[in-house]
Design a protein around this motif. Structure first.
Motif, PDB file in Angstrom:
ATOM      1  N   GLU A   3      15.309   0.320 -10.254  1.00 59.28           N
ATOM      2  CA  GLU A   3      15.605  -0.116  -8.879  1.00 59.28           C
ATOM      3  C   GLU A   3      14.317  -0.390  -8.137  1.00 59.28           C
ATOM      4  N   ALA A   4      14.336  -1.424  -7.318  1.00 60.25           N
ATOM      5  CA  ALA A   4      13.170  -1.710  -6.471  1.00 60.25           C
ATOM      6  C   ALA A   4      13.063  -0.599  -5.427  1.00 60.25           C
ATOM      7  N   ARG A   5      11.863  -0.459  -4.856  1.00 59.62           N
ATOM      8  CA  ARG A   5      11.681   0.540  -3.805  1.00 59.62           C
ATOM      9  C   ARG A   5      12.638   0.236  -2.643  1.00 59.62           C
ATOM     10  N   ALA A   6      13.003   1.290  -1.922  1.00 62.39           N
ATOM     11  CA  ALA A   6      13.949   1.117  -0.811  1.00 62.39           C
ATOM     12  C   ALA A   6      13.410   0.094   0.188  1.00 62.39           C
ATOM     13  N   ALA A   7      12.099   0.134   0.431  1.00 67.93           N
ATOM     14  CA  ALA A   7      11.495  -0.784   1.415  1.00 67.93           C
ATOM     15  C   ALA A   7      11.692  -2.236   0.987  1.00 67.93           C
ATOM     16  N   VAL A   8      11.709  -2.461  -0.307  1.00 64.73           N
ATOM     17  CA  VAL A   8      11.860  -3.828  -0.816  1.00 64.73           C
ATOM     18  C   VAL A   8      13.336  -4.236  -0.801  1.00 64.73           C
ATOM     19  N   LYS A   9      14.205  -3.281  -1.149  1.00 63.31           N
ATOM     20  CA  LYS A   9      15.633  -3.620  -1.196  1.00 63.31           C
ATOM     21  C   LYS A   9      16.175  -4.009   0.180  1.00 63.31           C
ATOM     22  N   THR A  10      15.571  -3.453   1.226  1.00 60.75           N
ATOM     23  CA  THR A  10      16.080  -3.757   2.572  1.00 60.75           C
ATOM     24  C   THR A  10      15.371  -4.952   3.209  1.00 60.75           C
ATOM     25  N   LEU A  11      14.404  -5.526   2.500  1.00 64.51           N
ATOM     26  CA  LEU A  11      13.679  -6.687   3.060  1.00 64.51           C
ATOM     27  C   LEU A  11      14.578  -7.910   3.130  1.00 64.51           C
ATOM     28  N   HIS A  12      14.435  -8.678   4.191  1.00 57.63           N
ATOM     29  CA  HIS A  12      15.124  -9.967   4.235  1.00 57.63           C
ATOM     30  C   HIS A  12      14.259 -10.966   3.484  1.00 57.63           C
ATOM     31  N   ALA A  13      14.828 -11.639   2.507  1.00 58.04           N
ATOM     32  CA  ALA A  13      14.037 -12.618   1.757  1.00 58.04           C
ATOM     33  C   ALA A  13      13.651 -13.770   2.682  1.00 58.04           C
ATOM     34  N   TYR A  14      12.428 -14.223   2.581  1.00 61.65           N
ATOM     35  CA  TYR A  14      11.970 -15.359   3.385  1.00 61.65           C
ATOM     36  C   TYR A  14      11.967 -16.572   2.460  1.00 61.65           C
TER      37      TYR A  14
END
Ligand SMILES: Cc1ncc(COP(=O)(O)O)c(C=O)c1O
Length: 358
Positions: A3-14
């Motif tokens: 799993e990706a880090r939580a900070a990455v999973k919640t990022l909005h993709a640009y």
């Protein structure tokens, strides 16, 4: 399961709208005429050996430092300003730290800061996108470790006086304060000219805009030598490719070309702003190579109608404070004439003036 880090999973993709960019591209603030012919000639002269070797950044860094009247230790070449932002975030942000940005602004500050697990503190610009100094100062805390400001700002084109940014840096000595001067050439004012800058102040520049080299991915991060030594630790020694390094000295030497283009953009910006006034479209005066306009609820039809006339512009309606807004890149006089012609047509067809004035 990985799993990706939580900070990455919640990022909005640009996801900038890069696909299908056929036509007159006034959507990414690129140069509309491209780079100097001297740069192209240099690129054509490259040989297999240059490409076979790992790139050596330092000699070119020295030339860039001379150009900026800085010491080589104060300058790092980066894979565009994007990488400069990324490196600053990696160097200074721990999870839970705060990163302050003034919105609306360039998207990558938020993305790279949040990817490190930092908490984003977004300060809304003042009336007409004025720099909100007091609000910003009031939000600085011990956890503030990054403050990023684009000057001039994207997408608004608004600029803030260097003295104000200086004040911000002094007020937050525990934070890296990034002044992103991606559009410096069109504005003409820089915080780099002031001596004895605070050690926590960093300046970024790019070759993607006035120099017409967005495809090469080359930018500059400049700052205090001691701080830059820290930033260098997280940078790949080969972050800038050999082709970009070969082109850069030639791009710097051909200042005439850049000055000529910048002067043309400044003229066209005036012509465009004048036209927007006569069309009754609201705009914000810009110090960069683009102008933000308010179209109103018909922004999507407006963008589509320009696209149908072969002109690409950028939808900014989701940016804070930018409801119904569209950003128009300003290019050469010829390209601005084409834009104006299309604008007249579209404004009439969509009966936009009435809506804006209503
Ligand atoms: C304020 C700002 N900074 C940085 C960039 C990106 O620069 P680069 O192409 O050097 O990564 C942009 C591009 O639009 C920008 O508007």
């Amino acid at each position: 399961m990985l799993e990706a880090r939580a900070a990455v999973k919640t990022l909005h993709a640009y996801r900038p709208p890069l696909a299908g960019r056929q036509g007159l591209r006034l959507d990414f603030n690129e140069s509309t005429i491209g780079c100097s012919p001297r740069v192209l000639a240099r690129l054509r002269s490259l040989d297999a050996e240059t490409l076979a070797r790992y790139p050596e950044r330092e000699p070119v860094e020295g030339e860039v430092a001379d150009f900026l009247e800085l010491k080589a230790e104060q300058v790092l070449l980066t894979n565009g300003v994007d990488e400069a932002i990324h490196l600053l975030c990696s160097t200074y942000l721990d999870p839970g730290d705060e990163a302050i940005i003034v919105v609306p602004t360039f998207a990558m500050y938020a993305i790279f800061a949040q990817a490190e697990g930092a908490r984003l503190v977004q300060i809304l610009s003042g009336e007409n996108f004025a720099f909100p100094l007091e609000s910003l100062l009031s939000r600085i805390s011990e956890r503030t470790r990054l403050i990023a400001v684009a000057n001039p700002n994207n997408p608004t084109g608004a600029a803030v006086a260097c003295e104000i940014l200086w004040q911000v840096a002094i007020a937050a000595p525990q934070a890296a304060v990034l002044v992103d001067e991606a559009y410096f050439e069109f504005h003409g004012e820089t915080i780099l000219r002031q001596s004895a800058r605070p050690a926590n102040l960093f300046v970024a520049r790019t070759f993607s805009k006035a120099y017409g080299l967005a495809g090469l991915r080359i930018g500059i991060l400049a700052g205090d030598a001691g701080q830059m030594a820290m930033v260098r630790r997280v940078a790949s020694p080969y972050n800038v490719n050999a082709v970009a390094l070969a082109a850069l000295p030639e791009a710097l030497r051909d200042q005439k070309y850049v000055e000529h283009y910048v002067a043309e953009v400044q003229r066209s910006r005036e012509v465009l702003e004048q036209e927007l006034r006569s069309l009754g479209l609201h705009y914000w005066p810009s110090r960069a190579n683009f102008v933000l306009i308010r179209v109103g609820t018909a922004y999507a039809e407006f963008i589509q109608a320009l696209r149908a006339r072969g002109i690409l512009v950028r939808d900014r309606h989701t940016d804070p404070g930018c409801e119904g807004c569209v950003r128009l890149t300003v290019g050469s006089c010829e390209h601005t004439r084409a834009l104006i012609e299309a604008l007249r047509d579209v404004v009439e067809k969509l009966a936009l003036q009435r809506e804006v004035r209503a």
